[in-house]
Design a protein around this motif. Structure first.
Motif, mmCIF file in Angstrom:
data_model
loop_
_atom_site.group_PDB
_atom_site.id
_atom_site.type_symbol
_atom_site.label_atom_id
_atom_site.label_comp_id
_atom_site.label_asym_id
_atom_site.label_seq_id
_atom_site.Cartn_x
_atom_site.Cartn_y
_atom_site.Cartn_z
ATOM 1 N N GLU A 101 12.695 21.064 -18.315
ATOM 2 C CA GLU A 101 11.658 20.172 -18.827
ATOM 3 C C GLU A 101 11.216 19.237 -17.711
ATOM 4 O O GLU A 101 12.042 18.593 -17.073
ATOM 5 C CB GLU A 101 12.166 19.340 -20.004
ATOM 6 C CG GLU A 101 12.460 20.134 -21.254
ATOM 7 C CD GLU A 101 12.839 19.237 -22.420
ATOM 8 O OE1 GLU A 101 12.185 18.188 -22.607
ATOM 9 O OE2 GLU A 101 13.803 19.558 -23.113
ATOM 10 N N LEU A 102 9.906 19.157 -17.500
ATOM 11 C CA LEU A 102 9.365 18.316 -16.443
ATOM 12 C C LEU A 102 8.214 17.491 -17.003
ATOM 13 O O LEU A 102 7.241 18.038 -17.511
ATOM 14 C CB LEU A 102 8.874 19.187 -15.281
ATOM 15 C CG LEU A 102 8.345 18.466 -14.041
ATOM 16 C CD1 LEU A 102 9.415 17.563 -13.441
ATOM 17 C CD2 LEU A 102 7.862 19.481 -13.007
ATOM 18 N N HIS A 103 8.361 16.163 -16.923
ATOM 19 C CA HIS A 103 7.334 15.241 -17.406
ATOM 20 C C HIS A 103 6.851 14.396 -16.233
ATOM 21 O O HIS A 103 7.633 13.648 -15.633
ATOM 22 C CB HIS A 103 7.886 14.330 -18.507
ATOM 23 C CG HIS A 103 8.381 15.060 -19.706
ATOM 24 N ND1 HIS A 103 9.122 14.462 -20.701
ATOM 25 C CD2 HIS A 103 8.256 16.357 -20.086
ATOM 26 C CE1 HIS A 103 9.426 15.347 -21.628
ATOM 27 N NE2 HIS A 103 8.907 16.516 -21.267
ATOM 28 N N LEU B 30 6.415 21.681 -19.747
ATOM 29 C CA LEU B 30 5.768 20.885 -18.708
ATOM 30 C C LEU B 30 4.744 19.974 -19.359
ATOM 31 O O LEU B 30 3.919 20.409 -20.155
ATOM 32 C CB LEU B 30 5.065 21.786 -17.688
ATOM 33 C CG LEU B 30 4.183 21.070 -16.655
ATOM 34 C CD1 LEU B 30 5.023 20.181 -15.755
ATOM 35 C CD2 LEU B 30 3.395 22.070 -15.817
ATOM 36 N N LEU C 44 3.230 23.579 -22.942
ATOM 37 C CA LEU C 44 2.419 22.951 -21.901
ATOM 38 C C LEU C 44 1.620 21.815 -22.532
ATOM 39 O O LEU C 44 0.952 22.018 -23.561
ATOM 40 C CB LEU C 44 1.452 23.958 -21.286
ATOM 41 C CG LEU C 44 1.964 24.867 -20.172
ATOM 42 C CD1 LEU C 44 0.908 25.913 -19.835
ATOM 43 C CD2 LEU C 44 2.325 24.068 -18.940
ATOM 44 N N SER D 14 12.882 22.860 -8.764
ATOM 45 C CA SER D 14 12.584 24.267 -9.035
ATOM 46 C C SER D 14 13.734 25.182 -8.645
ATOM 47 O O SER D 14 13.849 26.296 -9.165
ATOM 48 C CB SER D 14 11.309 24.683 -8.281
ATOM 49 O OG SER D 14 11.518 24.676 -6.869
ATOM 50 N N PHE E 59 7.124 29.374 -19.347
ATOM 51 C CA PHE E 59 6.827 28.157 -20.088
ATOM 52 C C PHE E 59 6.618 28.462 -21.567
ATOM 53 O O PHE E 59 5.859 29.351 -21.929
ATOM 54 C CB PHE E 59 5.570 27.488 -19.538
ATOM 55 C CG PHE E 59 5.751 26.867 -18.181
ATOM 56 C CD1 PHE E 59 6.643 27.374 -17.258
ATOM 57 C CD2 PHE E 59 5.023 25.760 -17.818
ATOM 58 C CE1 PHE E 59 6.805 26.816 -16.009
ATOM 59 C CE2 PHE E 59 5.161 25.178 -16.572
ATOM 60 C CZ PHE E 59 6.060 25.704 -15.661
ATOM 61 N N ILE F 130 11.424 26.637 -15.852
ATOM 62 C CA ILE F 130 10.755 25.600 -16.643
ATOM 63 C C ILE F 130 10.245 26.178 -17.965
ATOM 64 O O ILE F 130 9.563 27.192 -17.991
ATOM 65 C CB ILE F 130 9.588 24.973 -15.862
ATOM 66 C CG1 ILE F 130 10.097 24.219 -14.645
ATOM 67 C CG2 ILE F 130 8.807 24.005 -16.756
ATOM 68 C CD1 ILE F 130 9.012 23.535 -13.844
ATOM 69 N N ILE G 68 6.388 24.550 -8.723
ATOM 70 C CA ILE G 68 6.548 24.169 -10.128
ATOM 71 C C ILE G 68 5.797 25.139 -11.028
ATOM 72 O O ILE G 68 6.313 25.621 -12.037
ATOM 73 C CB ILE G 68 6.058 22.726 -10.361
ATOM 74 C CG1 ILE G 68 6.983 21.734 -9.652
ATOM 75 C CG2 ILE G 68 5.984 22.413 -11.850
ATOM 76 C CD1 ILE G 68 8.424 21.756 -10.127
ATOM 77 N N TYR H 9 10.087 18.195 -6.180
ATOM 78 C CA TYR H 9 9.708 19.357 -6.989
ATOM 79 C C TYR H 9 10.411 20.632 -6.511
ATOM 80 O O TYR H 9 10.850 21.453 -7.329
ATOM 81 C CB TYR H 9 8.191 19.568 -6.943
ATOM 82 C CG TYR H 9 7.377 18.447 -7.553
ATOM 83 C CD1 TYR H 9 7.879 17.695 -8.609
ATOM 84 C CD2 TYR H 9 6.109 18.147 -7.071
ATOM 85 C CE1 TYR H 9 7.125 16.666 -9.171
ATOM 86 C CE2 TYR H 9 5.352 17.115 -7.625
ATOM 87 C CZ TYR H 9 5.878 16.383 -8.674
ATOM 88 O OH TYR H 9 5.135 15.373 -9.218
#
Length: 416
Positions: free
Chosen positions: A132-134, A160, A183, A126, A180, A157, A151, A122
């Motif tokens: 994009e974070l899944h 998320l 979310l 960062s 973001f 980002i 994060i 992470y």
């Protein structure tokens, strides 16, 4: 002359056309391949190796772990998957814009995963432009993994999505999720440690909750919020949404997807006191029960608070409550809203069975929608007789319509 032409043909035949493709074309090709297949292209040539090292879209799911394990020469356990992922990340020569990790699958193939491993990944993401974070963990009872501040506070980002009861989201800092725009939470418990603290999400446009608990503890201000979705098959206070949390978001959103029971579980909820949803254009209701007087009245009041509604989509979950039906039918005027839905163009109702309350509801919408274009009825799977469908359609076609353009369409099974 002939020999020159022959040499030219031979030279053309020896050319590695694929390696000469532009860098952006190679990147698009690799992005459409599973990560393990994209990695194998690095063996083709130095050109493809460079393209692989620049690839900024990585997916580590069950497919990745299974395929790597089946690769010829792979010795199970000799090189842990944790080290493989770390190595791939540290190889990157450009930003990792999209990163997907299925923790549950990783644990199956490599039980040595530690919180420190996740923290290392992470932190790297960062600092390397992740957008994009899944993150998913389908069996959270095994271990408890946390989402670190690096994060939550990451400035790059935009999207998320994470899923797990085991994640303890640190949502008590006022500068959470600074950039973001989207979310999505799946099976997340929002703890009481966030009470009293409001986070401002200046760029958030889409917010999605599924099977989450303690949503009201996620206290936010999102002036740009356009889409709000709250769905779950569970009910009760821990899964419900208090009106004081929900109502302020109505002022801004354009699309609302809601489990009907989640909003209306409170004893003292007053939808009539909600602010006017001036921007709301789409309402999607899941598991809406026409026999539930409280839900029905709440939805009617919500419609009255949505003067610019363009699309209404209802998925039914009808309760066969004869007493409730009888009580509602004693006062048909209770199923009528006062104002016209002047912008409503499309109505879709799924699992329609043609009961009196449903018919009365559709009749009301037809009479209150002057520019309505389509009413789509998806019949209930409990209907086994085509004659019943024809009867329902005939009755619907007899209802007066405020819009001369309104068409009624019934979609369902083919009856032989």
């Amino acid at each position: 002359m002939v020999s020159c032409s022959r040499r030219k043909l031979e030279a053309d035949a020896r050319r590695d056309v694929m390696s000469e493709l532009p860098a952006n074309v190679k990147e698009m090709i690799l992005e459409r391949l599973p990560t393990h297949e994209a990695a194998r292209t690095s063996l083709l040539s130095t050109h493809w190796k460079d393209a692989w090292l620049r690839l900024g879209q990585l997916v580590f799911d069950s497919n990745f772990f299974t395929r790597v394990r089946k690769t010829k020469g792979y010795i199970d356990g000799k090189v842990p998957f944790v080290k493989i992922i770390t190595y791939i990340l540290l190889q990157r020569v450009g930003p990792v814009k999209k990163f997907t990790i299925c923790i549950n699958s990783l644990i199956i193939f490599d039980g040595k995963l530690q919180q420190s491993d996740l923290d290392q990944w992470y932190l790297f993401l960062s600092r390397n432009g992740v957008e994009e974070l899944h993150i998913s963990h389908h069996n959270p009872w095994e271990r408890h993994y946390k989402l670190p501040f690096c994060i939550v506070l990451c400035p790059t980002i935009k999207q998320l999505r994470f899923q797990s009861l085991g994640f303890d989201c640190p949502i008590y800092a006022p500068s959470n999720f600074p950039c973001f725009s989207s979310l999505a939470f799946r099976s997340v418990v929002f703890n009481h440690n966030a009470n009293g603290i409001v986070s401002t999400l200046p760029n958030l446009e889409k917010l999605d909750f599924r099977y989450c608990q303690g949503i009201c503890n996620f206290k936010i201000k999102a002036p740009k919020l356009e889409s709000l979705s709250i769905t779950s098959t569970d009910t009760g206070p821990s899964f419900g949404v208090e009106s004081r949390w929900f109502a302020p978001h109505l002022k801004a959103i354009k699309a609302l997807c809601l489990e009907a029971s989640l909003l209306l579980w409170e004893e003292d909820v007053e939808v009539a006191s909600f602010p006017t949803a001036i921007n709301l254009q789409v309402i999607k209701l899941h598991s809406f029960d026409f026999a539930n007087e409280k839900q029905l009245m709440g939805v009617l009041q919500l419609l009255q608070k949505s003067p610019n509604l363009c699309e209404l989509d209802i998925k039914e979950c009808l309760d066969d409550d004869i007493e409730a039906f009888s009580r509602l039918l004693k006062d048909p005027d209770s199923c009528i809203i006062n104002q016209d839905l002047k912008m409503l163009k499309t109505i879709k109702i799924e699992q329609f069975c043609g009961c009196a309350i449903e018919m009365l509801f559709v009749k009301m919408l037809l009479s209150k929608s002057p520019i309505l274009e389509r009413v789509i009825i998806m019949e209930s799977y409990y209907i086994n007789d085509g004659y019943i469908v024809i009867k329902i359609l005939r009755e619907l076609l007899c209802f007066p319509r405020a819009s001369p353009k309104a068409k009624i369409v019934i979609k369902g099974k083919v009856y032989l």
